[in-house]
Design a protein around this motif. Sequence first.
Motif, PDB file in Angstrom:
ATOM      1  N   GLU A   1     -71.389  -6.074  48.394  1.00  0.00           N
ATOM      2  CA  GLU A   1     -71.513  -7.523  48.242  1.00  0.00           C
ATOM      3  C   GLU A   1     -70.365  -8.324  48.832  1.00  0.00           C
ATOM      4  OE1 GLU A   1     -70.723  -5.392  45.924  1.00  0.00           O
ATOM      5  OE2 GLU A   1     -69.155  -6.214  44.631  1.00  0.00           O
ATOM      6  N   SER A   2     -69.213  -7.678  49.067  1.00  0.00           N
ATOM      7  CA  SER A   2     -68.040  -8.447  49.487  1.00  0.00           C
ATOM      8  C   SER A   2     -67.148  -7.613  50.400  1.00  0.00           C
ATOM      9  CB  SER A   2     -67.239  -8.859  48.246  1.00  0.00           C
ATOM     10  OG  SER A   2     -66.803  -7.698  47.555  1.00  0.00           O
TER      11      SER A   2
ATOM     12  N   TRP B   1     -64.147  -7.075  49.804  1.00  0.00           N
ATOM     13  CA  TRP B   1     -63.429  -6.228  48.835  1.00  0.00           C
ATOM     14  C   TRP B   1     -64.165  -4.907  48.628  1.00  0.00           C
ATOM     15  CZ3 TRP B   1     -63.822  -3.427  44.480  1.00  0.00           C
ATOM     16  CH2 TRP B   1     -62.690  -3.222  43.708  1.00  0.00           C
ATOM     17  N   ARG B   2     -65.489  -5.018  48.392  1.00  0.00           N
ATOM     18  CA  ARG B   2     -66.275  -3.816  48.073  1.00  0.00           C
ATOM     19  C   ARG B   2     -66.308  -2.861  49.266  1.00  0.00           C
ATOM     20  NH1 ARG B   2     -66.580  -2.261  43.464  1.00  0.00           N
ATOM     21  NH2 ARG B   2     -67.073  -4.360  42.820  1.00  0.00           N
TER      22      ARG B   2
ATOM     23  N   ASP C   1     -62.503   0.324  38.859  1.00  0.00           N
ATOM     24  CA  ASP C   1     -62.632  -1.104  39.137  1.00  0.00           C
ATOM     25  C   ASP C   1     -63.116  -1.918  37.941  1.00  0.00           C
ATOM     26  OD1 ASP C   1     -63.268  -3.626  40.246  1.00  0.00           O
ATOM     27  OD2 ASP C   1     -65.154  -2.895  41.045  1.00  0.00           O
ATOM     28  N   ARG C   2     -64.334  -1.672  37.440  1.00  0.00           N
ATOM     29  CA  ARG C   2     -64.882  -2.476  36.343  1.00  0.00           C
ATOM     30  C   ARG C   2     -65.081  -1.633  35.083  1.00  0.00           C
ATOM     31  NH1 ARG C   2     -69.508  -6.205  39.343  1.00  0.00           N
ATOM     32  NH2 ARG C   2     -68.178  -6.871  41.080  1.00  0.00           N
TER      33      ARG C   2
ATOM     34  N   PHE D   1     -58.368  -7.946  34.985  1.00  0.00           N
ATOM     35  CA  PHE D   1     -59.057  -9.157  35.457  1.00  0.00           C
ATOM     36  C   PHE D   1     -58.678 -10.405  34.657  1.00  0.00           C
ATOM     37  CE2 PHE D   1     -62.608  -6.021  36.656  1.00  0.00           C
ATOM     38  CZ  PHE D   1     -62.182  -5.923  37.971  1.00  0.00           C
TER      39      PHE D   1
ATOM     40  N   PRO E   1     -65.353  -8.573  35.912  1.00  0.00           N
ATOM     41  CA  PRO E   1     -64.453  -9.532  36.546  1.00  0.00           C
ATOM     42  C   PRO E   1     -64.875 -10.984  36.321  1.00  0.00           C
ATOM     43  CG  PRO E   1     -65.648  -8.259  38.205  1.00  0.00           C
ATOM     44  CD  PRO E   1     -65.908  -7.618  36.887  1.00  0.00           C
TER      45      PRO E   1
ATOM     46  N   ARG F   1     -62.084 -13.006  34.332  1.00  0.00           N
ATOM     47  CA  ARG F   1     -61.339 -14.006  35.126  1.00  0.00           C
ATOM     48  C   ARG F   1     -61.549 -15.398  34.547  1.00  0.00           C
ATOM     49  NH1 ARG F   1     -62.784 -11.082  40.933  1.00  0.00           N
ATOM     50  NH2 ARG F   1     -61.253  -9.435  40.646  1.00  0.00           N
TER      51      ARG F   1
ATOM     52  N   PHE G   1     -70.645 -13.191  43.708  1.00  0.00           N
ATOM     53  CA  PHE G   1     -69.595 -12.538  44.507  1.00  0.00           C
ATOM     54  C   PHE G   1     -69.909 -12.493  46.005  1.00  0.00           C
ATOM     55  CE2 PHE G   1     -67.994 -10.190  40.536  1.00  0.00           C
ATOM     56  CZ  PHE G   1     -66.804 -10.877  40.506  1.00  0.00           C
TER      57      PHE G   1
ATOM     58  N   ASN H   1     -63.958 -14.818  43.600  1.00  0.00           N
ATOM     59  CA  ASN H   1     -63.511 -13.906  44.664  1.00  0.00           C
ATOM     60  C   ASN H   1     -63.420 -14.645  46.006  1.00  0.00           C
ATOM     61  OD1 ASN H   1     -66.131 -13.919  45.776  1.00  0.00           O
ATOM     62  ND2 ASN H   1     -66.245 -11.713  45.993  1.00  0.00           N
TER      63      ASN H   1
ATOM     64  N   ASP I   1     -58.676 -11.782  45.139  1.00  0.00           N
ATOM     65  CA  ASP I   1     -58.898 -10.547  45.899  1.00  0.00           C
ATOM     66  C   ASP I   1     -57.753 -10.277  46.876  1.00  0.00           C
ATOM     67  OD1 ASP I   1     -61.211  -9.674  44.703  1.00  0.00           O
ATOM     68  OD2 ASP I   1     -62.546 -10.113  46.380  1.00  0.00           O
TER      69      ASP I   1
HETATM   70  O1  AHR Z   1     -64.894  -5.859  40.735  1.00  0.00           O
HETATM   71  C1  AHR Z   1     -64.069  -6.428  41.699  1.00  0.00           C
HETATM   72  C2  AHR Z   1     -64.754  -7.595  42.314  1.00  0.00           C
HETATM   73  O2  AHR Z   1     -65.996  -7.206  42.857  1.00  0.00           O
HETATM   74  C3  AHR Z   1     -64.024  -8.254  43.462  1.00  0.00           C
HETATM   75  O3  AHR Z   1     -63.216  -9.293  43.089  1.00  0.00           O
HETATM   76  C4  AHR Z   1     -65.174  -8.793  44.232  1.00  0.00           C
HETATM   77  O4  AHR Z   1     -64.840  -9.278  45.504  1.00  0.00           O
HETATM   78  C5  AHR Z   1     -66.090  -7.651  44.187  1.00  0.00           C
HETATM   79  O5  AHR Z   1     -67.329  -7.846  44.682  1.00  0.00           O
END
Ligand code: AHR
Length: 318
Positions: A38-39, A41-42, A115-116, A134, A169, A173, A197, A224, A252
């Motif tokens: 999705e990003s 970052w990912r 990460d999560r 976060f 997140p 956040r 995101f 993000n 990020d």
């Molecule tokens: O879990 C981290 C978040 O997930 C990041 O901030 C974001 O960019 C990603 O998609």
Amino acid sequence: MNRLYAVTLVMISALALTGSAVRADKKITLGFAQIGAESEWRTANTKSIKEAADAAGINLKFSDAQQKQENQIKAIRAFIAQKVDVIAFSPVVETGWEPVLKEAKAAKIPVILTDRAVNTKDDSLYVTFMGSDFVEEGRRAANWLVDKTKDNPGPINIVELQGTVGSAPAIDRKKGFEEIIKDKPKYKIIRSQTGDFTRAKGKEVMEAFLKAEGKKINVLFAHNDDMAIGAIQAIEAAGMKPGKDILIVSIDGVKGAFQAMMAGKLNVSVECSPLLGPQLMAAVKDLMAGKTLPKRIVTTEGVFPMETAAKEFPNRKY
Ligand code: AHR
């Protein structure tokens, strides 16, 4: 009799030795259920995990869930059926994991969260959670804003682009950011909506915010960088200057955010490191060697205001 006993002993020891050598040589298999792509970052996170597995000689089974919890659950079930040694995953949302985690536990396959986090009463369902704090990232974003606007009497109208609904997140956040501004009445969150995101959604939702609130908006807090970058396009299309007419605070610290900061369009990015691969592989090896891991492994991170962007950019790894 004694000789026979000694020979048997030697043979047993030799067999045992061969057995353990085979076990030590056996490649560890790790099943990793990623959220999606999705990003920026990912993408960096996936690259870090694949490269680190390769470097550590770990056999990686990788699955991309395309932002869908049901796909992640399916992937984890497939890893259990394949009898992998360890399962790791980054849970797209916080809740709804107990049944599949219980299945992994029953199969005696340890699970590492990266990460999560998950929201579960039974924390024996996973071995460790490694990743960022976060809530602290949200606090850092708000603290930067409070300092930046200390001489501004307000009101300061903030629009918020939230991450994926129900994800750690997005929840944390928001919580951290609100904790800092809650006793400072000049700061008001006038609109808050998810942009999932992604850049495309960030742009779309920012367009709606601009339509509804126009010049009343003083600050954008994006959960993000990708959503912030999408929103920058919407702000420019509306004839305003991102970074000046609207202060932009995001999270990020990806290269795209540094480029936006160097162009003066994004004011600050709070770091959230995706480079979890080496740490994860070390944890997998430790686990397989019978070591006990700490229940929480927190990533160390910084804050990058736009004034530092040009100097920092060459050092950025993602
Ligand atoms: O879990 C981290 C978040 O997930 C990041 O901030 C974001 O960019 C990603 O998609």
